[in-house]
Enzyme design. Structure first.
Site, mmCIF file in Angstrom:
data_model
loop_
_atom_site.group_PDB
_atom_site.id
_atom_site.type_symbol
_atom_site.label_atom_id
_atom_site.label_comp_id
_atom_site.label_asym_id
_atom_site.label_seq_id
_atom_site.Cartn_x
_atom_site.Cartn_y
_atom_site.Cartn_z
ATOM 1 N N GLY A 29 12.353 -2.004 1.114
ATOM 2 C CA GLY A 29 11.626 -3.036 2.095
ATOM 3 C C GLY A 29 11.424 -4.079 1.191
ATOM 4 O O GLY A 29 11.787 -5.525 1.447
ATOM 5 N N PHE A 30 10.757 -3.919 0.255
ATOM 6 C CA PHE A 30 10.050 -5.095 -0.864
ATOM 7 C C PHE A 30 9.446 -6.023 0.020
ATOM 8 O O PHE A 30 8.990 -7.181 -0.329
ATOM 9 C CB PHE A 30 11.118 -5.620 -1.554
ATOM 10 C CG PHE A 30 12.055 -4.617 -2.057
ATOM 11 C CD1 PHE A 30 11.656 -3.539 -3.009
ATOM 12 C CD2 PHE A 30 13.377 -4.614 -1.793
ATOM 13 C CE1 PHE A 30 12.563 -2.718 -3.545
ATOM 14 C CE2 PHE A 30 14.372 -3.780 -2.581
ATOM 15 C CZ PHE A 30 13.740 -2.768 -2.913
ATOM 16 N N GLY A 57 11.054 4.201 0.467
ATOM 17 C CA GLY A 57 11.781 4.629 -0.898
ATOM 18 C C GLY A 57 10.911 4.809 -2.021
ATOM 19 O O GLY A 57 11.325 5.278 -3.050
ATOM 20 N N VAL A 84 0.688 1.758 -6.866
ATOM 21 C CA VAL A 84 1.676 1.644 -8.001
ATOM 22 C C VAL A 84 2.929 0.800 -7.495
ATOM 23 O O VAL A 84 3.500 0.262 -8.426
ATOM 24 C CB VAL A 84 2.081 2.846 -8.408
ATOM 25 C CG1 VAL A 84 3.021 3.816 -7.725
ATOM 26 C CG2 VAL A 84 2.752 2.601 -9.961
ATOM 27 N N THR A 100 7.756 9.611 -9.211
ATOM 28 C CA THR A 100 7.807 8.490 -8.430
ATOM 29 C C THR A 100 7.250 7.529 -8.711
ATOM 30 O O THR A 100 7.673 6.191 -8.691
ATOM 31 C CB THR A 100 7.787 9.017 -6.949
ATOM 32 O OG1 THR A 100 6.667 9.695 -6.957
ATOM 33 C CG2 THR A 100 8.941 9.873 -6.483
ATOM 34 N N GLU A 115 3.635 -2.302 -6.521
ATOM 35 C CA GLU A 115 4.207 -3.637 -6.843
ATOM 36 C C GLU A 115 3.671 -4.136 -8.376
ATOM 37 O O GLU A 115 4.270 -5.148 -8.641
ATOM 38 C CB GLU A 115 3.265 -4.527 -5.710
ATOM 39 C CG GLU A 115 4.064 -4.107 -4.673
ATOM 40 C CD GLU A 115 3.309 -4.866 -3.067
ATOM 41 O OE1 GLU A 115 3.381 -6.164 -2.924
ATOM 42 O OE2 GLU A 115 2.409 -4.271 -2.653
HETATM 43 MO MO1 MOS Z 1 4.745 -5.365 -0.094
HETATM 44 S S1 MOS Z 1 5.401 -7.360 -0.477
HETATM 45 O O1 MOS Z 1 2.901 -5.825 0.175
HETATM 46 O O2 MOS Z 1 5.594 -4.815 1.218
#
Ligand code: MOS
Length: 752
Positions: free
Chosen positions: A243-244, A472, A705, A636, A707
């Protein structure tokens, strides 16, 4: 702190499903009688639609319906964020003929197959009354405006020492100062899985499979656009293929698809194309950042000034808070000033992208710190240590836990920083110039309100469920591990469940908040389930512990114990003929009572080689040390940091969304021309953690963790490129042509 489960490496519980292709994503659903939607999008950036000829499309083979502003599906305005919604775009499509950006939804073709829908969409003839769009910095800057407020834990934008009225006076009078400007392009998230919606109505109830980072907020928002009660919407999302941030909001393909399914009384599925992913689901804004640093000759910062200009859409304000989330507090200084202006362009709405604000802000600040270190002839790590903030500047509060100094030290040792040569451009290895660079890393710690259910079952297993989602990152496994830790059970006796809006509600998986939020709710529900088990054991006449005072019974590792007796919880449940005891618990969002600041920190080091002739940059190795509180799953968590580093290498060297001036089309809206870092671009990444549980922040000790891994790497790479070549490129990404020719084509001495 003695954890049995937390902090250990653990394989993903959903790993087998994923590698065997058995994990079903939102676009993998094939309900009976399914029809396929294909979005029609605008080919101008501004203006209005004069006419749409859909006659050929309607006659196309297998075509079921063609929806346009001339044959609309009724959609309502979405609930705003203040109202608990989470829309990415606020204007539902097809309700009018206005065009706000290139690639906007202007139609939906529904057919019996995807190919039929796509082919029919190509037969639609649209005529526009175009207007001239604003698409460049030069055109947009005259319209720049300051946002009403930027909320960052109530800190003021300006800290000035007594007697100082203008920070510029301090900068002008300081013995050493630098003033630099950095430019960054727009970026797109590009998760492997595109956004997708499969909508199935049963009367007035909607079942919707959606690729989302926020099941509960998506359900609420899509319900508001459809004009139905959210209780009538059942949203399912067991797996997300990345997603990011772009899946953190509800975008309009979702209600359009559901409205078509309602209109046709038939399931409809819409999957975005890669090109549509560039206009319909957000991007990271472009930025121009001015940083001024002033220091004493021995490197004590006298002033930090950071001015940000970031792009927005004309239709939507989004603040890429690059200075407020970085320079405002990372270093101690008597004078600090951050500010932000927004520059409206005729593009689709921007949105959160991995480490929003922080990633671009740290790019600017941490490159500027490197430039200052060079000017002071000081080791960059030493410069950072001399300006180490023990308290949040101007607020006089400490962090709940901060171990950044240890990150610098451990990282420097592991990396071999002491071998560094400070003089740039002197390490020649064959046709390659080598250099090293470093940067700090940081990300705010967030903890939202969340709830979870824990069940202890008569077969001796346990279930942990929450309406959270795993994009993910490893949430499936983390749920099982946190449940196992606080139930004292082996992880394989705990079954996790998520991805279903029927489960107890949880927040958006954004802001790296899921582990701290949902983990805390799981802990509370586990403790509550144990208390219920004890009450049942002492009160039920058939229980082997009947009649004991509840406070004399303890729970340990799956057993109830009192006097000299130890009874497994399964035996208690079977004795009283109960299938399970369960507890649902909620936790409130972390309250910012002003006593602490909450951030994670880290240090990131890297080595690059730059080819003398082609200026190709190759990252050689990366060392990264993170202070994220308690690690939950070491495996992870490490993957999250590695993923952030990969992303950061891409930002520094490769990623840029090229907006075609004139048309407003993204010229490289595909995976062959929008370059992301892949295996060949990524070296060995050494990941370490300073494991200090932060129990002030969350009862599981974790701060999250997702970002932070991206935050320092772009600057570390840029600083290493400088150390290798003696060239500063202040316009990202650092491509070979900029190293060879200079930014914006201005001549620059070649690296040869
Ligand atoms: Mo993250 S850019 O806060 O989904």
């Amino acid at each position: 702190m003695n954890y049995q489960v937390l902090g250990k490496p653990r394989d993903r519980v959903d790993g087998r499903l994923k590698v065997t292709g058995s994990a079903l994503y939102a676009g993998d659903r094939h309900p009976e009688n399914l029809a396929y939607g294909y979005l029609v999008t605008s080919c101008v950036a501004k203006g209005s639609i004069r006419s749409m000829d859909t006659s050929k499309a309607e006659q196309g083979p297998g075509v079921v319906a063609v929806y346009t502003p001339f044959r609309p599906l009724k959609l309502y305005a979405p609930l705003s964020r203040e109202e608990g919604g989470g829309p990415g775009d606020e204007q539902p499509p097809l309700q009018d003929r206005g065009i706000r950006f290139y690639g906007q939804i202007i139609g939906l073709v529904v057919a019996n197959s995807f190919e039929q829908a796509r082919d029919a969409a190509a037969l639609i003839r649209t005529e526009y009354d175009p207007a001239k769009p604003v698409l460049t910095w030069d055109e947009g800057l005259p319209h720049a405006f300051a946002p009403k407020s930027i909320e960052e834990e109530g800190s003021t934008a300006t800290v000035l020492a007594p007697g100082v009225t203008h920070i510029d006076d301090v900068i002008r009078q300081a013995p050493v100062s630098i003033e630099v400007t950095y430019r960054e392009p727009m970026n797109h998230h590009n998760p492997m899985e595109p956004h997708a919606t499969t909508a199935i109505w049963d009367g007035d109830r909607l079942e919707i499979y959606e690729a989302t980072q926020g099941i509960i907020s998506h359900r609420r928002t899509v319900a508001s656009v459809l004009g139905v009660d959210e209780d009538r919407v059942h949203l399912l999302c067991p797996f997300v293929g990345g997603g990011f941030g772009c899946k953190g909001s509800m975008w309009m393909h979702s209600p359009v698809t559901a409205a078509a399914a309602r209109d046709l009384k038939r399931p409809v599925k819409t999957v975005l194309t890669r090109e549509q992913m560039f206009t319909l689901v957000g991007h990271r804004p472009a930025l121009i950042q001015q940083v001024a640093l002033a220091a004493t000759p021995d490197g004590a910062l006298q002033a930090v000034k950071h001015e940000v200009q970031s792009t927005v859409a004309t239709s939507k304000v989004f603040i890429e808070a690059a200075a407020h989330r970085t320079s405002r507090f990372l270093y101690k200084s008597p004078n600090i000033q951050v500010s932000q202006k927004l520059v409206p362009l005729d593009v689709g709405p921007p949105t959160f992208m991995r480490a929003p604000g922080v990633a671009p802000g740290m790019f600017a600040l941490e490159c500027a710190m490197d430039e200052l270190a060079v000017k002071l002839n000081l080791d960059p790590v030493e410069l950072r240590m001399r300006n180490y903030a023990e308290i949040f500047p101007g607020k006089n509060v400490p962090w709940s836990s901060k171990n950044l100094a240890e990150c610098y030290r451990i990282g420097a040792e592991k990396f071999g920083w002491s071998q560094r040569r400070s003089e740039p451009g002197v390490r020649l290895e064959g046709e390659w110039l080598a250099g090293v660079g470093m940067a700090s890393a940081l990300y705010p710690a967030h903890r939202g309100g969340a709830s979870a259910k824990v069940r202890l079952l008569a077969d001796g297993t346990a279930e942990v469920s929450s309406a959270t989602q795993d994009l993910g990152t490893g949430t499936w496994t983390v749920l099982a591990m946190v449940g196992a830790e606080y139930l004292g059970l082996p992880v394989d006796r705990v079954r996790p469940a998520l991805g279903d809006s029927m489960f107890p509600p949880a927040p958006v998986s954004g802001g790296s908040q899921t582990v701290a939020s949902v983990g805390t709710a799981v802990r509370k529900a586990a403790e509550s389930a144990i208390q219920k088990l004890i009450r049942l054991a002492v009160s039920n006449a058939k229980s082997p512990m009947h009649g004991l005072a509840p406070e004399t019974v303890s729970y340990d590792a799956g057993y109830l114990a009192a006097d000299n007796r130890r009874v497994a919880f399964a035996d208690v449940l079977n004795a009283v003929d109960r299938g399970a005891v369960e507890a649902v618990e909620s936790i409130d969002p972390l309250s910012h009572d002003g006593r602490y600041a909450y951030h994670s920190f880290g240090a990131q080091y890297c080595e690059v080689k730059v080819n003398r002739y082609t200026a190709e940059v190759r990252v050689q190795r990366v060392t990264t040390v993170m202070d994220i509180g308690q690690v939950v799953n070491l495996k992870t968590a490490r993957s999250q940091v590695m993923g952030g580093v990969v992303f950061g290498i891409g930002l520094a060297l490769l990623e840029q969304s090229l907006l075609e001036t004139g048309s407003g089309r993204f010229a490289n809206a595909n995976m062959s021309e929008y370059l992301v870092a892949t295996n060949a671009d990524v070296p060995y990444i050494d990941v370490a953690f300073v494991e200090k549980p932060d129990l002030v922040f969350s009862p599981v000790g974790a701060r999250g963790v997702g970002e932070i891994g991206i935050s320092g790497i772009p600057a570390a790479v840029a600083n290493a490129v400088y150390n290798a070549t003696g060239k500063r490129v202040r316009e990202f990404p650092i491509t070979p042509e900029k190293l060879l020719l200079g930014e914006s084509g201005s001549p620059r001495i070649s690296v040869i």
